[in-house]
Design a protein around this motif. Structure first.
Motif, PDB file in Angstrom:
ATOM      1  N   UNK A 115      16.088  73.344 -23.335  1.00 55.91           N
ATOM      2  CA  UNK A 115      16.221  72.507 -24.530  1.00 55.91           C
ATOM      3  C   UNK A 115      14.946  71.720 -24.796  1.00 55.91           C
ATOM      4  N   UNK A 116      14.274  71.305 -23.737  1.00 55.02           N
ATOM      5  CA  UNK A 116      13.015  70.580 -23.915  1.00 55.02           C
ATOM      6  C   UNK A 116      11.950  71.499 -24.499  1.00 55.02           C
ATOM      7  N   UNK A 170      21.849  66.029 -29.274  1.00 50.54           N
ATOM      8  CA  UNK A 170      22.793  65.323 -28.408  1.00 50.54           C
ATOM      9  C   UNK A 170      22.439  65.532 -26.940  1.00 50.54           C
ATOM     10  N   UNK A 171      22.233  66.784 -26.566  1.00 54.31           N
ATOM     11  CA  UNK A 171      21.976  67.103 -25.156  1.00 54.31           C
ATOM     12  C   UNK A 171      20.611  66.601 -24.696  1.00 54.31           C
ATOM     13  N   UNK A 172      19.621  66.631 -25.587  1.00 56.43           N
ATOM     14  CA  UNK A 172      18.305  66.103 -25.229  1.00 56.43           C
ATOM     15  C   UNK A 172      18.353  64.584 -25.096  1.00 56.43           C
ATOM     16  N   UNK A 173      19.118  63.920 -25.950  1.00 54.70           N
ATOM     17  CA  UNK A 173      19.243  62.464 -25.863  1.00 54.70           C
ATOM     18  C   UNK A 173      19.876  62.064 -24.537  1.00 54.70           C
ATOM     19  N   UNK A 174      20.933  62.755 -24.153  1.00 55.30           N
ATOM     20  CA  UNK A 174      21.605  62.462 -22.884  1.00 55.30           C
ATOM     21  C   UNK A 174      20.670  62.704 -21.710  1.00 55.30           C
ATOM     22  N   UNK A 175      19.935  63.823 -21.754  1.00 56.55           N
ATOM     23  CA  UNK A 175      19.009  64.149 -20.667  1.00 56.55           C
ATOM     24  C   UNK A 175      17.914  63.090 -20.542  1.00 56.55           C
ATOM     25  N   UNK A 176      17.396  62.613 -21.691  1.00 51.39           N
ATOM     26  CA  UNK A 176      16.342  61.601 -21.639  1.00 51.39           C
ATOM     27  C   UNK A 176      16.870  60.267 -21.129  1.00 51.39           C
TER      28      UNK A 176
END
Length: 296
Positions: free
Chosen positions: A275-276, A81-87
């Protein structure tokens, strides 16, 4: 028709934070909620899943078996979820990451992953600490590290995201002579090492005498000592070196118990850059060794 149950990310985030902090009040403070609101969210998640997730004994917070099962999935859902938002928001990656690497397990492999990440993300400063696994896990617990790879005696374990198992093997120099009439010479990490414990437990179970003839913190020193004929050691197959030979049951050496290797972090402490890196380690590990999703 199949009925789908949806797990809300805000409930999962509260659940993971409670587990990481072991405290409802601190969780509320960090997430901007009151302590009663945190309790209600945990109760709501238990209603959605239909199982009890957390047991409270006074001020102690413990996971139930079902809670242990959910935790690994919850960490992964939040990470994605957090990686999707960041991307989608095209976040830039910066800051400092404090990373732990174990001196007793394939340090070169993980070092190369982190080096590649550093080249791809020059704005991220890395502080890499190489130490014994118990020291790394202790540093993670006290927030001195953001994430670490570590060897553990058993799984599941607190703060583990993914893990896999390795069975150590007995190794010695190619021309090393073993005299059954004398104590077996061991090359080992200092007391507290899981590899050392497995060697000694296996030998003691058979009533075999042993003596630690060479001791070192670092894996490269142990590898050199084995090749130089200083004694026998327990290594993983990926840390075997030219000039070594395996010792098996036909040589009188019992099978050693597995050790567990994991990626550990507290999700609540994770920056976007962390997270990345976790995503990169997780992806690369899937090619290196098939990981097991955690139950704790």
């Amino acid at each position: 028709m199949r009925k789908f149950t949806n797990l809300q990310t805000d409930l999962l985030r509260t659940f993971v934070t409670v587990v990481d902090l072991r405290n409802y009040t601190d969780t509320g403070r960090l997430l901007g909620r009151t302590q009663p609101a945190v309790s209600l969210q945990i109760k709501r998640l238990e209603e959605v899943t239909g199982v009890r997730l957390i047991s409270r004994m006074g001020k102690r917070i413990e996971l139930t078996p079902d809670g242990q099962t959910l935790l690994g999935y919850a960490r992964e859902i939040l990470r994605l979820n957090d990686r999707a938002v960041a991307n989608l928001q095209q976040s830039s990656y910066s800051g400092t990451l404090r990373i732990g690497l174990p001196v007793d397990y394939s340090i070169g492999y993980f070092q190369s992953i982190i080096a590649a990440f550093s080249r791809e993300n020059p704005a991220v400063l890395l502080d890499v600490c190489c130490d014994r696994s118990p020291a790394l896990l202790s540093a993670l617990h006290t927030d001195a590290l953001d994430l670490t790879i570590a060897v553990a005696d058993s799984m599941p374990a607190p703060h583990v995201a993914v893990y896999w198992s390795e069975r150590p093997v007995w190794a010695c120099a190619r021309d090393f002579k073993i005299d059954p009439a004398t104590p077996l010479k061991l090359v080992a990490h200092p007391d507290g090492c899981f590899y050392r414990k497995r060697m000694i437990d296996a030998l003691d179970a058979e009533g075999r005498d042993w003596h630690v003839s060479f001791e070192s913190q670092g894996i490269s020193a142990l590898q050199r000592a084995v090749v130089d004929g200083m004694g026998v050691s327990a290594l993983t197959r990926k840390t075997l070196q030219p000039g070594m030979r395996l010792l098996t049951a036909s040589d009188g050496f019992p099978k050693l118990s597995k050790v567990y290797v994991g990626l550990f972090y507290k999700h609540v402490r994770m920056s976007e850059a962390a997270l990345k890196l976790i995503e990169k380690i997780t992806a690369d590990v899937s090619h290196y060794r098939l990981p097991t999703r955690t139950r704790a």
